[in-house]
Design a protein around this motif. Structure first.
Motif, PDB file in Angstrom:
ATOM      1  N   SER A   1       0.856  -1.178   0.000  1.00  0.00           N
ATOM      2  CA  SER A   1       0.000   0.000   0.000  1.00  0.00           C
ATOM      3  C   SER A   1       0.895   1.232   0.000  1.00  0.00           C
ATOM      4  CB  SER A   1      -0.905  -0.015   1.231  1.00  0.00           C
ATOM      5  OG  SER A   1      -1.795   1.063   1.205  1.00  0.00           O
ATOM      6  N   ARG A   2       0.705   2.109  -0.986  1.00  0.00           N
ATOM      7  CA  ARG A   2       1.550   3.299  -1.139  1.00  0.00           C
ATOM      8  C   ARG A   2       0.740   4.555  -0.867  1.00  0.00           C
ATOM      9  NH1 ARG A   2       5.416   1.876  -5.440  1.00  0.00           N
ATOM     10  NH2 ARG A   2       6.119  -0.211  -4.868  1.00  0.00           N
ATOM     11  N   PRO A   3       1.289   5.491  -0.093  1.00  0.00           N
ATOM     12  CA  PRO A   3       0.580   6.754   0.098  1.00  0.00           C
ATOM     13  C   PRO A   3       0.563   7.556  -1.202  1.00  0.00           C
ATOM     14  CG  PRO A   3       2.742   6.829   1.145  1.00  0.00           C
ATOM     15  CD  PRO A   3       2.555   5.438   0.621  1.00  0.00           C
ATOM     16  N   VAL A   4      -0.561   8.221  -1.472  1.00  0.00           N
ATOM     17  CA  VAL A   4      -0.670   9.084  -2.639  1.00  0.00           C
ATOM     18  C   VAL A   4      -1.254  10.426  -2.212  1.00  0.00           C
ATOM     19  CG1 VAL A   4      -0.852   7.255  -4.368  1.00  0.00           C
ATOM     20  CG2 VAL A   4      -2.910   8.105  -3.299  1.00  0.00           C
ATOM     21  N   ALA A   5      -0.759  11.501  -2.826  1.00  0.00           N
ATOM     22  CA  ALA A   5      -1.232  12.838  -2.494  1.00  0.00           C
ATOM     23  C   ALA A   5      -1.552  13.653  -3.738  1.00  0.00           C
ATOM     24  CB  ALA A   5      -0.183  13.561  -1.649  1.00  0.00           C
ATOM     25  N   SER A   6      -1.380  13.051  -4.917  1.00  0.00           N
ATOM     26  CA  SER A   6      -1.617  13.796  -6.147  1.00  0.00           C
ATOM     27  C   SER A   6      -1.933  12.836  -7.286  1.00  0.00           C
ATOM     28  CB  SER A   6      -0.375  14.607  -6.524  1.00  0.00           C
ATOM     29  OG  SER A   6       0.683  13.744  -6.890  1.00  0.00           O
ATOM     30  N   MET A   7      -2.423  13.406  -8.377  1.00  0.00           N
ATOM     31  CA  MET A   7      -2.656  12.609  -9.574  1.00  0.00           C
ATOM     32  C   MET A   7      -1.347  12.019 -10.079  1.00  0.00           C
ATOM     33  SD  MET A   7      -3.968  13.711 -13.238  1.00  0.00           S
ATOM     34  CE  MET A   7      -3.935  12.491 -14.515  1.00  0.00           C
TER      35      MET A   7
END
Length: 127
Positions: free
Chosen positions: A74-80
């Motif tokens: 599981s990877r954190p994402v904060a943008s497109m």
């Protein structure tokens, strides 16, 4: 899969979905958001993590019947851009093989899973 913002005629469903999601999030100043992504495939009746191929994935079922996946990276994402980078990484690990119709076919089913946690502010988000 390179995304060109503002050119919806060439964007696939995933870049369009990411764009829509992050537009909604950025327009909501009343909540805090944390998001993570997983990318898995079903190939030859097995489950495989496209972000960490050596992972041991399993489907589990809770007593109430809810089915969930365990063991996926599981990877954190904060943008497109974060989402597109994960999508591109996973695509490079996806199983392919020849078919009569296509020189390189995925021959698998892929799932890009976004988990969104919203906190603070009112409890309902509008469209």
């Amino acid at each position: 899969s390179k995304h060109e913002p503002g050119k919806p005629d060439i964007d696939g469903v995933m870049p369009r979905a990411f764009t829509h999601l992050f537009e909604k999030i950025s327009a909501d100043s009343e909540h805090d958001y944390q998001m993570s992504a997983q990318y898995v495939q079903i190939y030859l009746e097995g489950l495989y993590d496209l972000l960490r191929p050596e992972s041991d994935l399993a489907l589990r079922e809770e007593p109430g019947g809810q089915v969930y996946l365990t063991g996926a990276d599981s990877r954190p994402v904060a943008s497109m851009q974060d989402c597109m980078a994960i999508l591109d990484e996973g695509l490079s690990n996806r199983a392919t093989s020849k078919t009569l119709m296509n020189a390189e076919s995925s021959r698998s089913h892929a799932m890009f899973i976004l988990t969104l946690v919203r906190s603070g502010g009112p409890s309902m988000m509008t469209n």
